[in-house]
Design a protein around this motif. Sequence first.
Motif, mmCIF file in Angstrom:
data_model
loop_
_atom_site.group_PDB
_atom_site.id
_atom_site.type_symbol
_atom_site.label_atom_id
_atom_site.label_comp_id
_atom_site.label_asym_id
_atom_site.label_seq_id
_atom_site.Cartn_x
_atom_site.Cartn_y
_atom_site.Cartn_z
ATOM 1 N N PRO A 139 0.791 -1.231 0.000
ATOM 2 C CA PRO A 139 0.000 0.000 0.000
ATOM 3 C C PRO A 139 0.825 1.284 0.000
ATOM 4 N N ASN A 157 -4.875 -0.034 -1.995
ATOM 5 C CA ASN A 157 -4.371 -1.196 -1.285
ATOM 6 C C ASN A 157 -4.998 -2.423 -1.938
ATOM 7 N N GLY A 160 -5.454 -5.557 0.200
ATOM 8 C CA GLY A 160 -6.188 -5.349 1.437
ATOM 9 C C GLY A 160 -7.648 -5.011 1.191
ATOM 10 N N THR A 245 -2.359 -13.495 0.259
ATOM 11 C CA THR A 245 -3.357 -12.970 1.192
ATOM 12 C C THR A 245 -3.769 -13.974 2.249
ATOM 13 N N ASN A 246 -3.353 -15.219 2.105
ATOM 14 C CA ASN A 246 -3.792 -16.255 3.028
ATOM 15 C C ASN A 246 -5.330 -16.332 3.075
ATOM 16 N N PRO A 249 -8.396 -10.431 2.616
ATOM 17 C CA PRO A 249 -8.938 -9.980 3.895
ATOM 18 C C PRO A 249 -10.298 -10.633 4.191
ATOM 19 N N PHE A 250 -10.432 -11.054 5.412
ATOM 20 C CA PHE A 250 -11.583 -11.812 5.916
ATOM 21 C C PHE A 250 -12.190 -12.781 4.905
ATOM 22 N N TYR A 268 -6.816 -24.551 12.179
ATOM 23 C CA TYR A 268 -8.065 -24.580 12.943
ATOM 24 C C TYR A 268 -9.140 -25.430 12.272
ATOM 25 N N LYS B 186 -2.881 -10.007 9.073
ATOM 26 C CA LYS B 186 -2.994 -10.931 7.930
ATOM 27 C C LYS B 186 -3.286 -12.350 8.394
ATOM 28 N N PHE B 187 -2.635 -12.772 9.476
ATOM 29 C CA PHE B 187 -2.868 -14.127 9.973
ATOM 30 C C PHE B 187 -3.854 -14.150 11.140
ATOM 31 N N TRP B 189 -4.724 -13.871 14.133
ATOM 32 C CA TRP B 189 -4.736 -14.063 15.583
ATOM 33 C C TRP B 189 -4.422 -12.796 16.352
ATOM 34 N N ASN B 242 -4.097 -0.320 6.810
ATOM 35 C CA ASN B 242 -3.774 -1.464 5.945
ATOM 36 C C ASN B 242 -3.173 -2.624 6.713
ATOM 37 N N GLN B 244 -4.377 -5.310 7.437
ATOM 38 C CA GLN B 244 -4.752 -6.629 6.920
ATOM 39 C C GLN B 244 -3.707 -7.184 5.960
ATOM 40 N N ASN B 245 -2.766 -6.331 5.510
ATOM 41 C CA ASN B 245 -1.732 -6.809 4.586
ATOM 42 C C ASN B 245 -0.528 -7.414 5.286
ATOM 43 N N TYR B 246 -0.375 -7.155 6.592
ATOM 44 C CA TYR B 246 0.883 -7.497 7.229
ATOM 45 C C TYR B 246 0.743 -8.666 8.197
ATOM 46 N N ALA B 386 -11.400 -19.732 14.541
ATOM 47 C CA ALA B 386 -11.069 -19.409 13.160
ATOM 48 C C ALA B 386 -12.099 -18.447 12.569
ATOM 49 N N GLU B 387 -13.388 -18.765 12.753
ATOM 50 C CA GLU B 387 -14.442 -17.900 12.213
ATOM 51 C C GLU B 387 -14.435 -16.541 12.897
ATOM 52 N N MET B 389 -11.985 -14.932 14.520
ATOM 53 C CA MET B 389 -10.845 -14.052 14.236
ATOM 54 C C MET B 389 -10.979 -13.417 12.865
ATOM 55 N N GLN B 390 -11.573 -14.182 11.934
ATOM 56 C CA GLN B 390 -11.831 -13.600 10.625
ATOM 57 C C GLN B 390 -12.838 -12.454 10.748
ATOM 58 N N GLN B 393 -11.120 -9.393 12.210
ATOM 59 C CA GLN B 393 -10.353 -8.647 11.216
ATOM 60 C C GLN B 393 -11.300 -7.812 10.350
ATOM 61 N N GLU B 394 -12.405 -8.427 9.955
ATOM 62 C CA GLU B 394 -13.370 -7.697 9.132
ATOM 63 C C GLU B 394 -13.874 -6.469 9.883
ATOM 64 N N VAL B 397 -11.511 -3.641 9.773
ATOM 65 C CA VAL B 397 -11.388 -2.945 8.489
ATOM 66 C C VAL B 397 -12.701 -2.224 8.149
ATOM 67 N N ILE B 398 -13.824 -2.919 8.356
ATOM 68 C CA ILE B 398 -15.126 -2.331 8.033
ATOM 69 C C ILE B 398 -16.023 -2.441 9.266
#
Lengths: 304, 418
Positions: A139, A157, A160, A245-246, A249-250, A268, B186-187, B189, B242, B244-246, B386-387, B389-390, B393-394, B397-398
């Motif tokens: 970014p 980005n 992202g 991105t693994n 995002p989400f 998991y 990004k990962f 956790w 940003n 979520q990129n790292y 898992a669900e 943490m996703q 993250q969301e 960001v939003i």
Amino acid sequence: MTAPNPAPATRSWYKRNEIAVTPWLFLAPAMLFFAFYVIWPIYQSIMISFYDWDGLGDATFIGMGNYVELMDDGAFEVSLWNNLKWLLFYLLAIPGGLFIALFLNQTVTGIRLYKSLFFFPFVISQVVVGLVFSWFYLPNEGLLNGVLGLVGLGPINVLGDPDLATYGIIAAGLWPQTAYCMILYLTGLNAVDPEQIEAGRLDNAKGWKMLWYIIIPQLKPATFIAFVVTIIGALRSFDLISIMTNGGPFGQTRVLSFYMFEKALSEYGFRMGYGAAIAVILFLIMLVFIAYFLWSMWREEKGR
Amino acid sequence: MRFTTKSMALALAGSTMLAGMAQAELTGDLKIFLDTSNPAPRATMEKMIGDFGALHPGLNIETTVIDREAYKTQIRNFLTADSPDVATWYAANRMTPYVNAGLFEDVSDLWAEPEIAENLSSTKGAMTIDGKQWGVPYTYYQWGIYYRKDIYAELGLNEPANFDEMKSNCQAIIDSGRACYTIGSKFLWTAGGWFDYLNMRTNGFDFHMELAAGNVKWTDDRVRATFANWRELIDMGAFLENHQNYSWQEALPFMVKGEAAAYLMGNFAVAPLREAGLSDDQLDFYQFPAINPDVALAEDAPTDTFHIPANASNKEAAREFLRYAVSADVQTEINNGDNLGQLPVNASASVDDDKFLNEGFEMLSANASGGVAQFFDRDFPAEMAAEAMQGLQEFMVIPDNLDDILNRLNKVQERVYK
């Protein structure tokens, strides 16, 4: 004067059936391996997909339960759509490869160097491609935003942004895939018949017309192979997503193969049955294409 | 007969504590699988195993070190197929699948020995499932906010004691053109760490554990209150953009370069920050400040553990190794700053003289009256974690998607905690 022939019955069974049996003997190893490594796992996946199983304890039969849950799973829907995007946009590698191949099929000084430059992305690992593009898209520091900044466009980005990330990864995947298609077309161009081109010239064909009516029809075998490998490549996309991105995002850049991995095998995950159900769906999608490929090959064989 | 040999062995073990471990000779093979694949922990573990081997020359010890990430998937295979005698893993919910599948050995007998019962009682809860203990801890470490003392000094800020101070500090940092908190999600956790703290500070440890146990809905108003607090920070721009990129490591340079002032992380972040050039004058630590004054402060302190697989072939030697690994001297040694650089679990062990270890030890022993949690992805069942943490993250960001996220998590919760 002839010595009495030994009675036919004394000839061994193999000798009598040699012509019919030999091809099958040669085919047997391949068929065994195919059955053991392809057919059997497919059967197993389908069976497992009817169970709720964590891979350790006892499996519980739940019938179509996993599939019912898939119908209602937002992440599965996202993966399915992303797979479709991959299928569509990955095909850009075919015209891309063709045009680069045409460009490289000239006799110019240093063409070998240019060729090797274009070969390069095909040679390096997908993991490296993913890393290079991740840096390209960064970014703030990334080259992409550096260039966009020069023309006054705002930083974006790519990886992202849930709406852009998938396209960003596909673009990265197109780089090596285009190189692959280019290699196929370069080989194909070697086989183009110069006499037909000459004849076309005499009939005043040049430029696009020459390409469309004379060259491309002769490249049909190359196009077919390019189509097959690109479709399969698109459906198998996994490593780039994992590296870049693994899945995030989400979870917005997942495809079916990645989602299957997440559910069945990742840190998991371990819902083997659910993962198997995703695998079965992916297999059914692939089956459509495989059937089409086999059908066109069969038609080709028959036409000769 | 059996009783007498056992009591004799116990008496022997008791006397050897003084006599320098000259007990009944252990023989055979001892296979140890480790996930401590980073260079320093790896060397520490190998040295410890070497020392243990020197005490038991009759024992043929074979150590296998597996990459930490790969280990998480391989453990399922080797526990069922080709089982070692000792394996590393994690406490709390992360061991549930293996306990339920009968793949871990019940080591309650070890925990009944006074040496372990007295000195390791703080982690007994995290090692207990169904009233039995399934392994022993060898190390743990504190979580908290690592910050740039020089930036705080430049802006005239102090370590915050409550949420208001945390926010006003943050505003000053933002006004100086920096992010308050660096984070790489990004990962996923890392976002779980933020939720742990915000939820434990807003609703307390017990509520957090109720949520982890699936007894509270995600759409509960108290959970919403946690997210409302979080949103205040997000809306003011407290977090690195940003993120979520790292990965968590990729978020470190922002703090080193001074573009972000603090990092909510485990103590393992100290080593890379020091290596990147931050001195102890620049780097400091504070406990996550209180939000709701009515709840006692609780902390995250993940515990790493040794287990004996149920299919192990030399359980006697494995038990002896576990006893050795949790003994006070060994815990002091392996956790010191030159080795793991973490906290010993044994209460009689001493903490290495490192600024962050001392502060962490002080915090966990004196100022974590609310309780000590493991970590989001160890306290919550894997699938829920898992669900969730996703979703976290969301949310980061939003934040407007919160309702959608919480409803989704409710649905997952219903399925996971059948």
